[in-house]
Write a protein that holds these residues in place. Structure first.
Motif, PDB file in Angstrom:
ATOM      1  N   GLY A 158       0.817  -1.208   0.000  1.00  0.00           N
ATOM      2  CA  GLY A 158       0.000   0.000   0.000  1.00  0.00           C
ATOM      3  C   GLY A 158       0.854   1.263   0.000  1.00  0.00           C
ATOM      4  O   GLY A 158       0.444   2.300   0.531  1.00  0.00           O
ATOM      5  N   TYR A 159       2.030   1.188  -0.632  1.00  0.00           N
ATOM      6  CA  TYR A 159       2.988   2.304  -0.615  1.00  0.00           C
ATOM      7  C   TYR A 159       2.921   3.029  -1.959  1.00  0.00           C
ATOM      8  O   TYR A 159       3.475   2.579  -2.963  1.00  0.00           O
ATOM      9  CB  TYR A 159       4.388   1.760  -0.350  1.00  0.00           C
ATOM     10  N   GLU A 160       2.238   4.171  -2.003  1.00  0.00           N
ATOM     11  CA  GLU A 160       1.998   4.913  -3.244  1.00  0.00           C
ATOM     12  C   GLU A 160       3.303   5.377  -3.898  1.00  0.00           C
ATOM     13  O   GLU A 160       3.457   5.322  -5.112  1.00  0.00           O
ATOM     14  CB  GLU A 160       1.104   6.127  -2.971  1.00  0.00           C
ATOM     15  N   LYS A 161       4.240   5.856  -3.093  1.00  0.00           N
ATOM     16  CA  LYS A 161       5.503   6.351  -3.646  1.00  0.00           C
ATOM     17  C   LYS A 161       6.285   5.223  -4.317  1.00  0.00           C
ATOM     18  O   LYS A 161       6.973   5.435  -5.319  1.00  0.00           O
ATOM     19  CB  LYS A 161       6.325   6.989  -2.537  1.00  0.00           C
ATOM     20  N   GLY A 162       6.179   4.012  -3.768  1.00  0.00           N
ATOM     21  CA  GLY A 162       6.837   2.861  -4.386  1.00  0.00           C
ATOM     22  C   GLY A 162       6.223   2.507  -5.731  1.00  0.00           C
ATOM     23  O   GLY A 162       6.922   2.105  -6.667  1.00  0.00           O
ATOM     24  N   ILE A 163       4.892   2.678  -5.851  1.00  0.00           N
ATOM     25  CA  ILE A 163       4.222   2.434  -7.139  1.00  0.00           C
ATOM     26  C   ILE A 163       4.726   3.421  -8.178  1.00  0.00           C
ATOM     27  O   ILE A 163       5.007   3.062  -9.323  1.00  0.00           O
ATOM     28  CB  ILE A 163       2.697   2.537  -6.968  1.00  0.00           C
ATOM     29  N   CYS A 164       4.847   4.695  -7.775  1.00  0.00           N
ATOM     30  CA  CYS A 164       5.374   5.725  -8.679  1.00  0.00           C
ATOM     31  C   CYS A 164       6.794   5.367  -9.126  1.00  0.00           C
ATOM     32  O   CYS A 164       7.128   5.453 -10.316  1.00  0.00           O
ATOM     33  CB  CYS A 164       5.343   7.088  -7.985  1.00  0.00           C
ATOM     34  N   THR A 165       7.641   4.956  -8.176  1.00  0.00           N
ATOM     35  CA  THR A 165       9.022   4.580  -8.504  1.00  0.00           C
ATOM     36  C   THR A 165       9.064   3.392  -9.452  1.00  0.00           C
ATOM     37  O   THR A 165       9.898   3.332 -10.366  1.00  0.00           O
ATOM     38  CB  THR A 165       9.794   4.242  -7.216  1.00  0.00           C
ATOM     39  N   SER A 166       8.138   2.431  -9.260  1.00  0.00           N
ATOM     40  CA  SER A 166       8.118   1.253 -10.138  1.00  0.00           C
ATOM     41  C   SER A 166       7.765   1.629 -11.572  1.00  0.00           C
ATOM     42  O   SER A 166       8.310   1.074 -12.526  1.00  0.00           O
ATOM     43  CB  SER A 166       7.123   0.217  -9.604  1.00  0.00           C
ATOM     44  N   LYS A 188       3.713   8.039 -18.176  1.00  0.00           N
ATOM     45  CA  LYS A 188       2.453   8.774 -17.983  1.00  0.00           C
ATOM     46  C   LYS A 188       1.761   8.334 -16.694  1.00  0.00           C
ATOM     47  O   LYS A 188       1.184   9.150 -15.967  1.00  0.00           O
ATOM     48  CB  LYS A 188       1.525   8.553 -19.185  1.00  0.00           C
ATOM     49  N   GLU A 189       1.811   7.024 -16.425  1.00  0.00           N
ATOM     50  CA  GLU A 189       1.219   6.522 -15.176  1.00  0.00           C
ATOM     51  C   GLU A 189       1.955   7.094 -13.964  1.00  0.00           C
ATOM     52  O   GLU A 189       1.345   7.394 -12.939  1.00  0.00           O
ATOM     53  CB  GLU A 189       1.282   4.989 -15.154  1.00  0.00           C
ATOM     54  N   ALA A 190       3.284   7.253 -14.079  1.00  0.00           N
ATOM     55  CA  ALA A 190       4.058   7.831 -12.971  1.00  0.00           C
ATOM     56  C   ALA A 190       3.635   9.275 -12.706  1.00  0.00           C
ATOM     57  O   ALA A 190       3.534   9.716 -11.553  1.00  0.00           O
ATOM     58  CB  ALA A 190       5.552   7.763 -13.286  1.00  0.00           C
ATOM     59  N   LEU A 191       3.372  10.037 -13.768  1.00  0.00           N
ATOM     60  CA  LEU A 191       2.966  11.439 -13.602  1.00  0.00           C
ATOM     61  C   LEU A 191       1.599  11.570 -12.948  1.00  0.00           C
ATOM     62  O   LEU A 191       1.282  12.604 -12.366  1.00  0.00           O
ATOM     63  CB  LEU A 191       2.956  12.140 -14.968  1.00  0.00           C
ATOM     64  N   LYS A 192       0.784  10.504 -13.041  1.00  0.00           N
ATOM     65  CA  LYS A 192      -0.546  10.543 -12.421  1.00  0.00           C
ATOM     66  C   LYS A 192      -0.489  10.324 -10.911  1.00  0.00           C
ATOM     67  O   LYS A 192      -1.471  10.593 -10.216  1.00  0.00           O
ATOM     68  CB  LYS A 192      -1.443   9.469 -13.054  1.00  0.00           C
ATOM     69  N   CYS A 193       0.639   9.823 -10.412  1.00  0.00           N
ATOM     70  CA  CYS A 193       0.739   9.509  -8.978  1.00  0.00           C
ATOM     71  C   CYS A 193       0.712  10.805  -8.163  1.00  0.00           C
ATOM     72  O   CYS A 193       1.491  11.732  -8.430  1.00  0.00           O
ATOM     73  CB  CYS A 193       2.023   8.730  -8.690  1.00  0.00           C
ATOM     74  N   PRO A 194      -0.131  10.885  -7.154  1.00  0.00           N
ATOM     75  CA  PRO A 194      -0.231  12.123  -6.365  1.00  0.00           C
ATOM     76  C   PRO A 194       0.991  12.390  -5.499  1.00  0.00           C
ATOM     77  O   PRO A 194       1.215  13.515  -5.068  1.00  0.00           O
ATOM     78  CB  PRO A 194      -1.482  11.886  -5.504  1.00  0.00           C
ATOM     79  N   THR A 195       1.787  11.361  -5.231  1.00  0.00           N
ATOM     80  CA  THR A 195       2.934  11.523  -4.323  1.00  0.00           C
ATOM     81  C   THR A 195       4.232  11.834  -5.064  1.00  0.00           C
ATOM     82  O   THR A 195       5.290  11.853  -4.439  1.00  0.00           O
ATOM     83  CB  THR A 195       3.122  10.238  -3.503  1.00  0.00           C
ATOM     84  N   GLU A 200      11.465  13.368  -8.925  1.00  0.00           N
ATOM     85  CA  GLU A 200      10.888  12.272  -9.699  1.00  0.00           C
ATOM     86  C   GLU A 200      10.174  12.785 -10.940  1.00  0.00           C
ATOM     87  O   GLU A 200      10.185  12.142 -11.993  1.00  0.00           O
ATOM     88  CB  GLU A 200       9.927  11.469  -8.827  1.00  0.00           C
ATOM     89  N   LYS A 201       9.556  13.959 -10.831  1.00  0.00           N
ATOM     90  CA  LYS A 201       8.887  14.540 -11.994  1.00  0.00           C
ATOM     91  C   LYS A 201       9.916  14.885 -13.070  1.00  0.00           C
ATOM     92  O   LYS A 201       9.690  14.644 -14.264  1.00  0.00           O
ATOM     93  CB  LYS A 201       8.100  15.782 -11.579  1.00  0.00           C
ATOM     94  N   LEU A 202      11.062  15.436 -12.673  1.00  0.00           N
ATOM     95  CA  LEU A 202      12.116  15.739 -13.642  1.00  0.00           C
ATOM     96  C   LEU A 202      12.631  14.458 -14.299  1.00  0.00           C
ATOM     97  O   LEU A 202      12.843  14.417 -15.517  1.00  0.00           O
ATOM     98  CB  LEU A 202      13.273  16.468 -12.951  1.00  0.00           C
ATOM     99  N   ASP A 203      12.827  13.397 -13.495  1.00  0.00           N
ATOM    100  CA  ASP A 203      13.281  12.120 -14.059  1.00  0.00           C
ATOM    101  C   ASP A 203      12.248  11.556 -15.035  1.00  0.00           C
ATOM    102  O   ASP A 203      12.596  10.990 -16.078  1.00  0.00           O
ATOM    103  CB  ASP A 203      13.536  11.107 -12.940  1.00  0.00           C
ATOM    104  N   THR A 204      10.969  11.730 -14.683  1.00  0.00           N
ATOM    105  CA  THR A 204       9.900  11.220 -15.543  1.00  0.00           C
ATOM    106  C   THR A 204       9.828  12.002 -16.844  1.00  0.00           C
ATOM    107  O   THR A 204       9.680  11.427 -17.932  1.00  0.00           O
ATOM    108  CB  THR A 204       8.550  11.298 -14.806  1.00  0.00           C
ATOM    109  N   TYR A 205       9.928  13.335 -16.753  1.00  0.00           N
ATOM    110  CA  TYR A 205       9.948  14.144 -17.973  1.00  0.00           C
ATOM    111  C   TYR A 205      11.131  13.749 -18.859  1.00  0.00           C
ATOM    112  O   TYR A 205      11.007  13.692 -20.093  1.00  0.00           O
ATOM    113  CB  TYR A 205      10.053  15.632 -17.621  1.00  0.00           C
ATOM    114  N   TRP A 206      12.260  13.501 -18.232  1.00  0.00           N
ATOM    115  CA  TRP A 206      13.457  13.104 -18.986  1.00  0.00           C
ATOM    116  C   TRP A 206      13.215  11.805 -19.759  1.00  0.00           C
ATOM    117  O   TRP A 206      13.494  11.714 -20.954  1.00  0.00           O
ATOM    118  CB  TRP A 206      14.624  12.939 -18.018  1.00  0.00           C
TER     119      TRP A 206
END
Length: 643
Positions: A158-166, A188-195, A200-206
């Protein structure tokens, strides 16, 4: 007590080993730190001091002594927060040095500590770093599976930040394997994560911009890169001292623009962003940005055909990457070979391609050994963790034991021991089976590689030899000889291109990496188109007739691959007549294509023909069909199910 005694002995041994390689200044600094540490009272402040000294000296090899000593002291104090932080710092030590095996060992220790403390941020971020290094070493499929496992573990916790990292780790792995569409969806799924955090947003944009660049989606790539640029400029401009911290990322952002415009050949925009990147560039820039900066200039000079400036840029990259990133170095060599060909230096290009083939064989062997070592390391780590868990359970049971329940404890312990032994036996049997399967697969691959290298080497040597003759002895050769040599070079080059393309197609089909565009098509029209395309091929002397019982019949198939399948059977270098008949069988549940007279059906040891058969068979089997060859009757039968 005995356990602590052994731990102290191990730490003492590692200290003596590291100390043997220290300079006098390093030895003095290390001794002074430990002297101050031992003079302090045994409390949290002493551990904090040792942690601070470790962070200041992390670049030194002996700094791991500080981290391990502080970690042991934190465990003795029972301070879970400090233990968790120090486990992560010890992981960072191996990460900083790129030691994958040590990173995985430290990750296992960090996992146990995080699960015990119920604090998972350090664990998931460290896991992501391990997978990123696995991808850079070529273990991409393993990294994809591990990223999916990371998501499952995070969802279970139930760890939201871990889902984003995955999602970020999964997108990165897909990007390494050039599955850009799947990578973009994961980001795109990572950007939807509220946490999601700013970093992490910069890494995702990259990563997302890289996927769009790979897909040549200019519009979306520019949008994402501008969003990344806006965040970076805001962070860099917040304080005057912030710009040096974000200079490399600003440079990388501009290089991403350059990468995009180089792909779509927008020369003015490419040069504009190169000039902006030049303002952020320094000689001590982060090594990947150094590579990309010079490669971007090489791309620009290639587009404007300034060869005198192009090749020195590529040589700078090769010089810095030599022996550090073999796979990356190999890709740069391929780029240089292509540019040599484009510059009209065919002899240099052919020599470069020959060197690439030779290096490629050694790289394949290297990565195979790395994968074997990774599997063995994972097995040893799991086995050690199982032993550790078993010992801890024994200690707990013995602590709470009493005389009244002694028999029950012995019984439970015996059952658990038998259970673990059965698991170990099962794992051992599975490991043996997997090792045997891998050995057979490696043997078959070695045979295949040996044969295919011979098939590549013969025409390649012929091309090189005849090219040298044409260039060195051109004046002494007659017109007929020059024509014959040029024709032979063309034939061998075409054979090489066909062989390489077929080997790549076969590899993608066998590994499941081939992507298909499946839609509903009229199979009758597809066959007519294939007959027409075969007739238009240069050098094809075959006459093809097509007979069909129905005028129209819909089939879900990849039209491009279907055309390649059919034209391979409709092609001949001699004047022959090929007959193709389409039959609907099984109550309109199956179609059958019967091709007679095709040279492809004749029995022959030709490697190209064998590879073509394998490609055709694998493609048809993916769509649940069958591919049958009857050499005596020169007949090939292809069946496709309609449902």
């Amino acid at each position: 007590m005995r356990r602590r005694f052994y731990i102290l002995l191990i730490l003492l041994g590692s200290v003596l080993h590291v100390s043997a390689g220290l300079t006098s200044e390093e030895q003095t600094l290390r001794d002074s730190i430990f002297n101050v540490y031992h003079s302090m009272p045994a409390d949290t402040m002493r551990v904090e001091y040792l942690k601070s000294m470790y962070q200041q000296n992390i670049r030194a090899d002996w700094s791991i002594e500080l981290a391990d000593s502080a970690l042991q002291a934190a465990r003795v104090l029972g301070n879970g927060r400090l233990e968790l932080m120090l486990c992560h710092e010890a992981f960072r030590y191996s990460q900083y040095r790129g030691d994958l095996q040590e990173m995985e060992r430290r990750l296992a220790v960090l996992k146990e500590c995080c699960y015990r403390q119920k604090s998972y941020e350090y664990y998931f971020s460290a896991w992501e770093a391990v997978l990123d290094l696995q991808c850079s070493r070529g273990n991409i499929e393993y990294a994809i599976l591990q990223a999916k496992q990371m998501k499952a573990d995070a969802e279970e916790l139930g760890y939201e930040k871990g889902i984003c990292t995955s999602y970020i780790a999964l997108g990165s792995a897909y990007g390494y394997s050039e599955q850009y569409a799947e990578g973009a969806e994961a980001y795109k799924e990572a950007l939807k994560c509220p946490t999601i955090s700013t970093r992490e947003k910069l890494d995702t944009y990259w990563g997302l911009s890289g996927c769009y660049i790979g897909l040549k989606d200019e519009e979306n790539a520019v949008i994402i890169l501008n969003q990344e640029k806006e965040i970076l400029e805001k962070l860099a401009g917040a304080k005057p001292t912030n710009y040096p911290l974000y200079r490399d990322r600003l440079l990388d952002n501009q290089l991403r623009f350059c990468q995009l415009y180089a792909k779509i050949k927008e020369i003015p925009k490419l040069k504009s962003h190169l000039l902006i990147a030049k303002k952020h560039y320094t000689e001590n820039v982060f090594l990947p940005y150094y590579f990309q900066y010079h490669l971007s200039w090489a791309d620009y000079y290639h587009l404007v055909q300034d060869w005198d400036a192009c090749f020195p840029e590529l040589d700078l990259v090769l010089e810095r990457s030599k022996g550090m990133q073999p796979w990356y170095e190999q890709n740069v060599r391929k780029t240089k070979a292509q540019y040599l060909w484009d510059a009209g230096r065919q002899e240099d290009a052919l020599e470069a391609y020959k060197e690439i083939v030779q290096i490629g064989d050694s790289l394949i062997q290297y990565f195979r050994e790395q994968q074997t070592e990774t599997v063995q390391s994972n097995y040893r780590i799991k086995k050690e963790l199982m032993k550790q868990a078993e010992n801890e359970n024994k200690v707990r049971w013995l602590t709470f034991a009493s005389a009244m329940v002694l028999f029950i404890i012995i019984l439970v312990f015996t059952v658990r021991t038998l259970y673990f032994r059965s698991l170990l036996r099962k794992d051992e049997a599975e490991t043996r089976a997997a090792s045997e399967l891998a050995r057979k697969a490696n043997h078959m691959k070695d045979i295949f590689l040996k044969n295919i290298v011979d098939d590549i080497k013969v025409p390649l040597d012929s091309v090189v030899h005849l090219s040298k003759l044409l260039s060195v002895e051109r004046d002494t050769l007659s017109i007929e000889q020059r024509t014959e040599y040029s024709s032979s070079i063309t034939v061998n080059a075409e054979r090489l291109i066909i062989l390489v393309n077929n080997v790549l197609d076969l590899s993608r089909l066998e590994s499941g990496m081939m992507r298909f565009d499946v839609q509903s098509y009229d199979v009758v029209q597809l066959c007519r188109d294939a007959v027409y395309m075969a007739g238009m091929q240069e050098g094809n002397l075959a006459t093809v007739s097509f007979e069909h019982d129905v005028e129209s019949l819909m089939l879900r198939i990849d039209s491009s691959r279907f055309h390649k399948l059919m034209t391979s059977m409709f092609t001949a270098k001699d004047a022959v007549t090929i007959h193709c008949k389409l039959i609907v069988t099984g109550g309109e549940q199956e179609i059958k294509l019967v091709v007679t007279g095709s040279p492809l059906s004749a029995s022959s040891p030709d490697r190209l023909r064998q590879i073509q058969h394998d490609i055709n068979r694998l493609f048809i089997e993916i769509f649940h069909g069958s591919y049958t060859i009857e050499s005596e009757e020169t007949c090939i039968t292809v069946c496709f199910p309609l449902a």
